[in-house]
Scaffold this active site. Structure first.
Site, PDB file in Angstrom:
ATOM      1  N   GLU A   1      -4.623  11.708  -1.547  1.00 17.57           N
ATOM      2  CA  GLU A   1      -5.662  11.461  -2.541  1.00 17.57           C
ATOM      3  C   GLU A   1      -5.006  11.357  -3.925  1.00 17.57           C
ATOM      4  O   GLU A   1      -4.564  12.360  -4.487  1.00 17.57           O
ATOM      5  CB  GLU A   1      -6.687  12.618  -2.483  1.00 17.57           C
ATOM      6  CG  GLU A   1      -7.694  12.648  -3.601  1.00 17.57           C
ATOM      7  CD  GLU A   1      -8.348  11.306  -3.887  1.00 17.57           C
ATOM      8  OE1 GLU A   1      -8.914  10.697  -2.964  1.00 17.57           O
ATOM      9  OE2 GLU A   1      -8.289  10.857  -5.059  1.00 17.57           O
TER      10      GLU A   1
ATOM     11  N   SER B   1      -7.335   4.008  -5.142  1.00 14.14           N
ATOM     12  CA  SER B   1      -8.501   4.340  -4.315  1.00 14.14           C
ATOM     13  C   SER B   1      -8.655   5.852  -4.246  1.00 14.14           C
ATOM     14  O   SER B   1      -7.705   6.577  -3.955  1.00 14.14           O
ATOM     15  CB  SER B   1      -8.308   3.767  -2.908  1.00 14.14           C
ATOM     16  OG  SER B   1      -9.375   4.151  -2.068  1.00 14.14           O
TER      17      SER B   1
ATOM     18  N   ASN C   1     -18.649   5.988   1.546  1.00  9.71           N
ATOM     19  CA  ASN C   1     -18.735   6.336   2.979  1.00  9.71           C
ATOM     20  C   ASN C   1     -20.027   7.000   3.430  1.00  9.71           C
ATOM     21  O   ASN C   1     -20.165   7.348   4.613  1.00  9.71           O
ATOM     22  CB  ASN C   1     -17.550   7.206   3.420  1.00  9.71           C
ATOM     23  CG  ASN C   1     -16.220   6.517   3.210  1.00  9.71           C
ATOM     24  OD1 ASN C   1     -16.153   5.299   3.252  1.00  9.71           O
ATOM     25  ND2 ASN C   1     -15.176   7.280   2.977  1.00  9.71           N
TER      26      ASN C   1
ATOM     27  N   ASN D   1     -11.154   2.241  11.865  1.00  7.30           N
ATOM     28  CA  ASN D   1      -9.972   2.019  12.692  1.00  7.30           C
ATOM     29  C   ASN D   1      -9.834   3.252  13.572  1.00  7.30           C
ATOM     30  O   ASN D   1      -9.589   4.339  13.063  1.00  7.30           O
ATOM     31  CB  ASN D   1      -8.737   1.817  11.814  1.00  7.30           C
ATOM     32  CG  ASN D   1      -8.847   0.535  11.015  1.00  7.30           C
ATOM     33  OD1 ASN D   1      -9.115  -0.522  11.568  1.00  7.30           O
ATOM     34  ND2 ASN D   1      -8.697   0.637   9.714  1.00  7.30           N
TER      35      ASN D   1
ATOM     36  N   CYS E   1       0.851  -1.189   0.000  1.00 11.64           N
ATOM     37  CA  CYS E   1       0.000   0.000   0.000  1.00 11.64           C
ATOM     38  C   CYS E   1       0.890   1.244   0.000  1.00 11.64           C
ATOM     39  O   CYS E   1       1.689   1.437   0.910  1.00 11.64           O
ATOM     40  CB  CYS E   1      -0.889  -0.051   1.250  1.00 11.64           C
ATOM     41  SG  CYS E   1      -1.912   1.407   1.462  1.00 11.64           S
TER      42      CYS E   1
ATOM     43  N   CYS F   1      -6.006   1.190   7.426  1.00 10.99           N
ATOM     44  CA  CYS F   1      -6.621   2.279   6.663  1.00 10.99           C
ATOM     45  C   CYS F   1      -6.898   3.471   7.555  1.00 10.99           C
ATOM     46  O   CYS F   1      -7.492   3.322   8.618  1.00 10.99           O
ATOM     47  CB  CYS F   1      -7.966   1.849   6.105  1.00 10.99           C
ATOM     48  SG  CYS F   1      -7.923   0.420   5.081  1.00 10.99           S
TER      49      CYS F   1
HETATM   50  N1  SAH Z   1      -7.593   9.085  -0.386  1.00 13.80           N
HETATM   51  C1  SAH Z   1      -7.982   7.841  -0.906  1.00 13.80           C
HETATM   52  C2  SAH Z   1      -7.031   6.718  -0.574  1.00 13.80           C
HETATM   53  C3  SAH Z   1      -6.485   6.702   0.833  1.00 13.80           C
HETATM   54  S1  SAH Z   1      -7.647   6.372   2.101  1.00 13.80           S
HETATM   55  C4  SAH Z   1      -9.396   7.493  -0.480  1.00 13.80           C
HETATM   56  O1  SAH Z   1      -9.938   8.172   0.378  1.00 13.80           O
HETATM   57  O2  SAH Z   1      -9.952   6.561  -1.054  1.00 13.80           O
HETATM   58  C5  SAH Z   1      -7.914   4.626   1.889  1.00 13.80           C
HETATM   59  C6  SAH Z   1      -9.183   4.100   2.484  1.00 13.80           C
HETATM   60  O3  SAH Z   1      -9.146   4.168   3.895  1.00 13.80           O
HETATM   61  C7  SAH Z   1     -10.427   4.863   2.069  1.00 13.80           C
HETATM   62  O4  SAH Z   1     -11.413   3.975   1.618  1.00 13.80           O
HETATM   63  C8  SAH Z   1     -10.884   5.537   3.325  1.00 13.80           C
HETATM   64  O5  SAH Z   1     -12.280   5.725   3.321  1.00 13.80           O
HETATM   65  C9  SAH Z   1     -10.407   4.560   4.379  1.00 13.80           C
HETATM   66  N2  SAH Z   1     -10.244   5.132   5.701  1.00 13.80           N
HETATM   67  C10 SAH Z   1      -9.824   6.370   6.017  1.00 13.80           C
HETATM   68  N3  SAH Z   1      -9.773   6.530   7.350  1.00 13.80           N
HETATM   69  C11 SAH Z   1     -10.168   5.359   7.901  1.00 13.80           C
HETATM   70  C12 SAH Z   1     -10.300   4.880   9.252  1.00 13.80           C
HETATM   71  N4  SAH Z   1     -10.003   5.632  10.307  1.00 13.80           N
HETATM   72  N5  SAH Z   1     -10.735   3.614   9.443  1.00 13.80           N
HETATM   73  C13 SAH Z   1     -11.008   2.816   8.380  1.00 13.80           C
HETATM   74  N6  SAH Z   1     -10.871   3.199   7.114  1.00 13.80           N
HETATM   75  C14 SAH Z   1     -10.460   4.463   6.854  1.00 13.80           C
HETATM   76 FE1  SF4 Z   2      -7.652  11.914   2.246  1.00 13.74          FE
HETATM   77 FE2  SF4 Z   2      -7.984  10.220   4.241  1.00 13.74          FE
HETATM   78 FE3  SF4 Z   2     -10.093  11.233   2.988  1.00 13.74          FE
HETATM   79 FE4  SF4 Z   2      -8.522   9.435   1.724  1.00 13.74          FE
HETATM   80  S1  SF4 Z   2      -9.777   9.082   3.532  1.00 13.74           S
HETATM   81  S2  SF4 Z   2      -9.333  11.373   0.917  1.00 13.74           S
HETATM   82  S3  SF4 Z   2      -6.517  10.029   2.591  1.00 13.74           S
HETATM   83  S4  SF4 Z   2      -8.604  12.393   4.187  1.00 13.74           S
END
Ligand code: SAH
Ligand code: SF4
Length: 351
Positions: free
Chosen positions: A168, A195, A220, A294, A111, A339
């Site tokens: 992102e 993602s 989400n 998480n 990742c 994540c």
């Molecule tokens: N910015 C991109 C990729 C990084 S985040 C995005 O948002 O898709 C990767 C994944 O982790 C995303 O699906 C996001 O919704 C999830 N994620 C972010 N914070 C999290 C948390 N605290 N617990 C579980 N998943 C989380």
């Molecule tokens: Fe950015 Fe975290 Fe949202 Fe992904 S989940 S877009 S890394 S703030």
């Protein structure tokens, strides 16, 4: 003639074939030589020009005057009891990102991060809580991959790559596209997943790439208002526009878009949410990935994952609506490698 300052050496990590050709132009411009040097960096993942063993010594010396090999440095590795490995990587400007290596059945998933923070500011994400960072360059992203593969000895093994670390990807298209191009010779696009939080213009650009990676979209929420609360910057593109972009995303036969849905207790985990989700996604080839939050009491105070019963009930409602659904019981939680827990800065542990 006036004295000229020597031009800075090109970092071969991140260089495309044209840049490699330019650097070799007055040394050895033969096409096979260009391929050789390019592949030492992109396939063989060498750590220095010295290691390009089928190049003559004088050629290596001449190349070293004009170019170099520089990857981010691994400054910390943390092993979780479940086998997950979290790595912190530092760049020349001192910024740090984290990447994660997860052993799975039959392969390893790596990742990668694309930014040093994130401007989208999702309320449930530690990276977002840290605020915007800078874009990583293609060289830094590809260098992350190279450094990780070298240090873990994973080169040559079946590998899935996911752009799900910090940042992102579709707000750093330049870095992402260069990294994808550099990976093209060694990793099939079917093994790469990007993602996104749903940056619609970026989705359209990704859709136009000749070698498209798999797509994961972090939804989400099931209403625009709820999404705007949870993912402020991403919700700038309304849900219906995002769904239109997903309908337009070209998929090869048998492929599906992954829809990620972080489950937050009392916020987006209601039976109504579970009923609305399949309606929103109707007609789209998707698999839904439910991700129980998480937690991070320091950065995400007050947010919790639903209990297991509620998670299973949510999943069951989707399954009853004939959705392909899985629950991602995140790996690496014990070492904050899961994540949304990546923070990049080395936070000193208290005491
Ligand atoms: N910015 C991109 C990729 C990084 S985040 C995005 O948002 O898709 C990767 C994944 O982790 C995303 O699906 C996001 O919704 C999830 N994620 C972010 N914070 C999290 C948390 N605290 N617990 C579980 N998943 C989380
Ligand atoms: Fe950015 Fe975290 Fe949202 Fe992904 S989940 S877009 S890394 S703030």
């Amino acid at each position: 003639m006036t004295a000229q300052t020597p031009s800075p050496r090109l970092n071969l990590v991140g260089a495309d074939r044209a840049q490699v050709a330019a650097v070799l132009a007055d040394i050895d411009p033969r096409p096979y030589r260009i391929e050789q040097v390019y592949h030492w960096v992109t396939r063989r993942l060498v750590a220095s020009i010295e290691d390009m063993s089928n190049l003559s010594k004088p050629l290596r010396a001449a190349l070293s005057e004009r170019a170099m090999i520089q990857d981010p440095g691994i400054v910390e590795t943390v092993h979780a009891p479940d086998g997950t490995l979290k790595l912190a990587l530092v760049h020349r400007d001192g910024s740090v990102v984290e990447a994660v290596v997860m052993p799975m059945e039959g392969h390893v998933t790596v990742c990668l991060s694309v930014q040093t923070g994130c401007a989208v500011g999702c309320v449930f994400c530690v990276t977002g809580a840290l605020g915007p960072g800078r874009n990583l360059t293609g060289a830094e992203i590809f260098g992350q991959y190279r450094a990780i593969l070298r240090s873990t000895g994973l080169a040559g093994q079946p590998l899935n790559l996911v752009f799900m670390g910090m940042g992102e990807p579709l707000l750093n298209l330049e870095g992402l596209e260069r990294a994808l191009e550099l990976l093209a010779d060694t990793v099939s696009p079917r093994r790469i997943t990007v993602s996104t939080s749903g940056i619609v213009p970026g989705l359209r650009r990704l859709a136009a790439l000749p070698r498209r990676p798999n797509l994961a979209v972090s939804l989400n929420a099931t209403t625009q208002a709820q999404r705007a609360r949870l993912m402020p910057a991403a919700a700038r593109w309304p849900l219906d526009e995002l769904l239109d972009a997903l309908h337009a995303y070209p998929l090869e036969r048998g492929r599906r878009i992954t829809v990620e849905y972080v489950l937050l207790a009392g916020i987006n985990d209601s039976p109504d949410d579970a009923r609305r989700l399949p309606v929103l996604l109707r007609g789209l080839p998707v698999k839904v990935n439910l991700i129980p939050l998480n937690p991070d009491p320091q950065f995400l105070p007050g947010l919790q994952a639903p209990d297991e019963e509620r998670i299973n009930a949510f999943a069951a409602t989707l399954a009853a609506a004939h959705m392909n659904v899985t629950v991602r019981w995140s790996k690496g939680r014990e070492v904050a490698a899961a994540c949304g827990q990546l923070r990049g800065r080395l936070v000193p542990t208290p005491g």
